[in-house]
Scaffold this motif. Structure first.
Motif, PDB file in Angstrom:
ATOM      1  N   ASN A  23       0.682  -1.003  -0.059  1.00  0.00           N
ATOM      2  CA  ASN A  23      -0.056   0.057  -0.061  1.00  0.00           C
ATOM      3  C   ASN A  23       0.810   1.288   0.098  1.00  0.00           C
ATOM      4  O   ASN A  23       2.105   1.087  -0.063  1.00  0.00           O
ATOM      5  CB  ASN A  23      -0.885  -0.016   1.091  1.00  0.00           C
ATOM      6  CG  ASN A  23      -0.248  -0.071   2.615  1.00  0.00           C
ATOM      7  OD1 ASN A  23       0.849   0.333   2.688  1.00  0.00           O
ATOM      8  ND2 ASN A  23      -0.835  -0.741   3.405  1.00  0.00           N
ATOM      9  N   GLN A  24       0.314   2.539   0.089  1.00  0.00           N
ATOM     10  CA  GLN A  24       1.080   3.507  -0.143  1.00  0.00           C
ATOM     11  C   GLN A  24       2.032   3.760   1.071  1.00  0.00           C
ATOM     12  O   GLN A  24       3.179   4.328   0.797  1.00  0.00           O
ATOM     13  CB  GLN A  24       0.177   4.787  -0.104  1.00  0.00           C
ATOM     14  CG  GLN A  24       0.638   6.144  -0.558  1.00  0.00           C
ATOM     15  CD  GLN A  24       1.219   6.126  -1.987  1.00  0.00           C
ATOM     16  OE1 GLN A  24       0.754   5.579  -2.865  1.00  0.00           O
ATOM     17  NE2 GLN A  24       2.563   6.649  -1.941  1.00  0.00           N
ATOM     18  N   SER A  25       1.587   3.334   2.339  1.00  0.00           N
ATOM     19  CA  SER A  25       2.722   3.534   3.435  1.00  0.00           C
ATOM     20  C   SER A  25       4.140   2.555   3.117  1.00  0.00           C
ATOM     21  O   SER A  25       4.780   2.843   3.604  1.00  0.00           O
ATOM     22  CB  SER A  25       1.880   3.353   4.748  1.00  0.00           C
ATOM     23  OG  SER A  25       2.571   2.788   5.669  1.00  0.00           O
ATOM     24  N   ASP A  26       3.491   1.414   2.509  1.00  0.00           N
ATOM     25  CA  ASP A  26       4.742   0.381   2.447  1.00  0.00           C
ATOM     26  C   ASP A  26       5.604   1.218   1.337  1.00  0.00           C
ATOM     27  O   ASP A  26       6.940   1.078   1.391  1.00  0.00           O
ATOM     28  CB  ASP A  26       4.121  -0.849   1.714  1.00  0.00           C
ATOM     29  CG  ASP A  26       3.446  -1.604   2.649  1.00  0.00           C
ATOM     30  OD1 ASP A  26       3.559  -1.530   3.987  1.00  0.00           O
ATOM     31  OD2 ASP A  26       2.344  -2.552   2.079  1.00  0.00           O
ATOM     32  N   VAL A  27       5.105   1.834   0.450  1.00  0.00           N
ATOM     33  CA  VAL A  27       5.703   2.461  -0.719  1.00  0.00           C
ATOM     34  C   VAL A  27       6.546   3.368  -0.190  1.00  0.00           C
ATOM     35  O   VAL A  27       7.682   3.500  -0.356  1.00  0.00           O
ATOM     36  CB  VAL A  27       4.907   2.783  -2.021  1.00  0.00           C
ATOM     37  CG1 VAL A  27       5.636   3.341  -3.026  1.00  0.00           C
ATOM     38  CG2 VAL A  27       4.407   1.595  -2.499  1.00  0.00           C
TER      39      VAL A  27
END
Ligand SMILES: NC(=[NH2+])NCCC[C@H](N)C(=O)O
Length: 214
Positions: free
Chosen positions: A174-178
């Protein structure tokens, strides 16, 4: 990196050895093969590859050291041991600490400490908690601060010739992982170029107290 820099040392920071050939690879994935393509000692191992006669195996495995290994395929294991390639895995890092491990790697890959250094930094050397957006994560990896320490030590040699940072895949997670993965990669790159996280200059002199150490 042209003829002059064929005489170089390579530090490979990775969870994987990337030492498969097209015959030993279990996955057939070419991202598991780059070092086998570069190594002089494995020249004989390759059949002529169609359209790739420009490819010359030029790196001597004596001038290679790995840090961070924790996922080896069976042939990689044998090749590494038979050819005596310097490697420091997570056990060594836990046991001796990252500072001692980088120094030992630098000694092994270039005992005279005078060759230019190429660093290949695979983001999957870091623990997936630090860098989740990558295709072949392996748990139990380096902390970001250990990755930064490696690059700071390389910067301090003054011999960093080139750096590649691979396997950041923004399509994974997800965006936080990226965001976490990309900022980790940026910290690694900045450390390689000498960013010192403790030193940030104030924008103006207004709030600076008098220097009594003059
Ligand atoms: N650069 C990488 N992520 N390499 C992963 C390689 C994984 C496995 N050893 C293979 O050859 O398929």
């Amino acid at each position: 990196m042209k003829a002059k820099t064929e005489d170089l040392a390579v530090l490979w920071v990775d969870a994987h050895a990337d030492l498969n050939t097209n015959r030993s690879s279990q996955s057939g994935n070419i991202h598991g093969m780059p070092l086998a393509v570069l190594a002089k000692e494995l020249d004989y191992y390759w059949p002529p590859l169609p359209g790739a006669d420009w490819l010359k195996c030029k790196l001597s495995l004596r001038n290679l050291a790995y840090i961070g290994l924790r996922s080896l395929d069976p042939y990689e294991h044998v090749i590494m041991h038979n050819l005596g390639i310097a490697h420091f895995d997570m056990f060594d890092i836990q046991r001796y600490g990252i500072d001692a491990v980088v120094s030992a790697a630098l000694d092994k890959m270039d005992p005279d400490h005078n060759k230019p250094i190429h660093v290949s930094f695979d983001i999957d050397s870091l623990d997936p908690l630090e860098a989740p957006s990558t295709g072949t994560p392996v748990r139990g990896g380096l902390l970001l601060r250990e990755g930064i320490h490696i690059m700071t030590a390389i910067y301090k040699t003054g011999r960093l010739g080139a750096l590649d940072l691979v396997e950041v895949n923004p399509k994974i997670g997800n965006q936080s992982d990226v965001d976490r993965t990309v900022t980790a990669a940026m910290h690694i790159i900045l450390a390689a170029f000498g960013q010192n996280r403790r030193l940030v200059k104030p924008e103006s002199n207004d709030l600076i107290p008098p220097n009594n150490n003059k």
